[in-house]
Write a protein that holds these residues in place. Structure first.
Motif, PDB file in Angstrom:
ATOM      1  N   ILE A 184      68.788 -53.871  95.214  1.00  0.00           N
ATOM      2  CA  ILE A 184      68.130 -53.764  93.905  1.00  0.00           C
ATOM      3  C   ILE A 184      66.663 -53.369  94.095  1.00  0.00           C
ATOM      4  N   GLU A 185      66.030 -53.931  95.115  1.00  0.00           N
ATOM      5  CA  GLU A 185      64.653 -53.536  95.432  1.00  0.00           C
ATOM      6  C   GLU A 185      64.599 -52.057  95.815  1.00  0.00           C
ATOM      7  N   HIS A 186      65.591 -51.598  96.567  1.00  0.00           N
ATOM      8  CA  HIS A 186      65.656 -50.186  96.929  1.00  0.00           C
ATOM      9  C   HIS A 186      65.793 -49.314  95.679  1.00  0.00           C
ATOM     10  N   LEU A 187      66.589 -49.767  94.724  1.00  0.00           N
ATOM     11  CA  LEU A 187      66.723 -49.028  93.465  1.00  0.00           C
ATOM     12  C   LEU A 187      65.368 -48.832  92.793  1.00  0.00           C
ATOM     13  N   MET A 188      64.557 -49.871  92.851  1.00  0.00           N
ATOM     14  CA  MET A 188      63.258 -49.825  92.185  1.00  0.00           C
ATOM     15  C   MET A 188      62.268 -48.889  92.871  1.00  0.00           C
ATOM     16  N   THR A 189      62.606 -48.363  94.055  1.00  0.00           N
ATOM     17  CA  THR A 189      61.731 -47.385  94.703  1.00  0.00           C
ATOM     18  C   THR A 189      61.903 -46.000  94.084  1.00  0.00           C
ATOM     19  N   TYR A 190      62.954 -45.819  93.276  1.00  0.00           N
ATOM     20  CA  TYR A 190      63.170 -44.540  92.594  1.00  0.00           C
ATOM     21  C   TYR A 190      62.330 -44.520  91.315  1.00  0.00           C
ATOM     22  N   PRO A 191      61.403 -43.570  91.188  1.00  0.00           N
ATOM     23  CA  PRO A 191      60.526 -43.533  90.015  1.00  0.00           C
ATOM     24  C   PRO A 191      61.278 -43.545  88.688  1.00  0.00           C
ATOM     25  N   ILE A 192      62.392 -42.801  88.606  1.00  0.00           N
ATOM     26  CA  ILE A 192      63.121 -42.753  87.335  1.00  0.00           C
ATOM     27  C   ILE A 192      63.704 -44.110  86.971  1.00  0.00           C
ATOM     28  N   VAL A 193      64.118 -44.878  87.968  1.00  0.00           N
ATOM     29  CA  VAL A 193      64.642 -46.224  87.714  1.00  0.00           C
ATOM     30  C   VAL A 193      63.504 -47.151  87.311  1.00  0.00           C
ATOM     31  N   ARG A 194      62.424 -47.106  88.076  1.00  0.00           N
ATOM     32  CA  ARG A 194      61.271 -47.964  87.802  1.00  0.00           C
ATOM     33  C   ARG A 194      60.719 -47.713  86.403  1.00  0.00           C
ATOM     34  N   GLN A 195      60.636 -46.455  86.021  1.00  0.00           N
ATOM     35  CA  GLN A 195      60.106 -46.114  84.692  1.00  0.00           C
ATOM     36  C   GLN A 195      60.992 -46.653  83.580  1.00  0.00           C
ATOM     37  N   GLN A 196      62.300 -46.514  83.735  1.00  0.00           N
ATOM     38  CA  GLN A 196      63.225 -46.977  82.700  1.00  0.00           C
ATOM     39  C   GLN A 196      63.270 -48.503  82.613  1.00  0.00           C
ATOM     40  N   VAL A 197      63.164 -49.165  83.761  1.00  0.00           N
ATOM     41  CA  VAL A 197      63.126 -50.633  83.773  1.00  0.00           C
ATOM     42  C   VAL A 197      61.857 -51.119  83.083  1.00  0.00           C
ATOM     43  N   THR A 198      60.725 -50.516  83.424  1.00  0.00           N
ATOM     44  CA  THR A 198      59.441 -50.888  82.820  1.00  0.00           C
ATOM     45  C   THR A 198      59.445 -50.665  81.310  1.00  0.00           C
ATOM     46  N   ALA A 199      60.122 -49.614  80.875  1.00  0.00           N
ATOM     47  CA  ALA A 199      60.193 -49.303  79.444  1.00  0.00           C
ATOM     48  C   ALA A 199      61.188 -50.187  78.700  1.00  0.00           C
ATOM     49  N   GLY A 200      61.943 -50.987  79.439  1.00  0.00           N
ATOM     50  CA  GLY A 200      62.933 -51.854  78.805  1.00  0.00           C
ATOM     51  C   GLY A 200      64.224 -51.153  78.452  1.00  0.00           C
ATOM     52  N   ALA A 201      64.412 -49.939  78.959  1.00  0.00           N
ATOM     53  CA  ALA A 201      65.610 -49.156  78.651  1.00  0.00           C
ATOM     54  C   ALA A 201      66.710 -49.323  79.697  1.00  0.00           C
TER      55      ALA A 201
END
Length: 225
Positions: free
Chosen positions: A163-180
């Protein structure tokens, strides 16, 4: 192989009539709610375990349910297949959830734990390096549940590392931060058939019974508002 072939015939004769209309609709488009990342292990059957139907899950499977981390530019440090599936799920399918699901008695985790240099499988050995951080944490920080076998302890920690590795992907991090987008860690116990979800508050994997399922569903609903 005969069982596989005859299973196709059985589906065609008995099940296909029930799904004919649904397949007709799915031929035009798919709108899965989740990207489900799990192991290639034959004992883990996502659609059976989650009672899902065609079109419900966008599934990615590999040995050890591993996700190579990305560089700052969003390029995978490993196989591009996993990165491509993540990009397609998030950017094209716009899934609202990504689940990383590990399991008990995982051969990949046993190999990582044993650190057997005599395996003579260079590609597999290189692939399993993406679980090394989980092995390091198990050795230096200890397990989430010390009642489990060591390789199962590693399997649970590996879910969190991926899951931490997933968060290294900018598109994933951006969508998580946006609550999407919501990332979840699950773990399947083959012996009991129970599925567990990681709960940050208790720092443990808890069995998904009706009570926990309702809490998880309520939590997702509140985020969607």
């Amino acid at each position: 192989m005969r069982k596989l072939i005859m299973g196709i015939v059985e589906f065609r004769e008995k099940m296909l009539p029930r799904y004919a209309e649904q397949f007709g609709k799915l031929a035009l488009a798919q709108t899965p709610d989740a990207l489900f990342i799990t192991c290639s292990d034959s004992r883990v059957v996502p659609d059976l375990l989650a009672s899902t139907h065609p079109g419900d899950l966008f599934t990615m499977r590999n040995v050890g349910n591993l996700i190579p981390p990305a560089t700052a530019e969003g390029v995978s440090t490993g196989d591009l297949s996993e990165a491509g599936a993540i990009e397609y799920a998030v950017l094209i399918l716009k899934v609202a959830n990504i689940v990383v699901c590990g399991h008990s008695e995982c051969g990949a985790m046993k190999a990582v734990f044993a650190r057997n240099p005599k395996l003579k499988a260079p590609n597999l050995d290189k692939w399993l390096c993406h679980a090394n951080i989980a092995a390091f944490r198990l050795e230096h920080e200890g397990p989430l549940d010390d009642r489990l076998k060591p390789h199962d302890q590693l399997s649970q920690l590996n879910v969190l590392v991926q899951i931490e590795h997933l968060m290294t992907y900018p598109i994933v991090r951006q969508q998580v931060t946006a609550g999407a987008l919501v990332l979840s860690g699950w773990w399947f116990d083959i012996a009991t058939g129970d599925m567990y979800a990681y709960e940050r508050a208790s720092r443990s994997f808890e069995v998904i019974d009706r009570a926990l399922a309702e809490r998880l569903a309520a939590r997702l609903a509140s985020r969607a508002r």
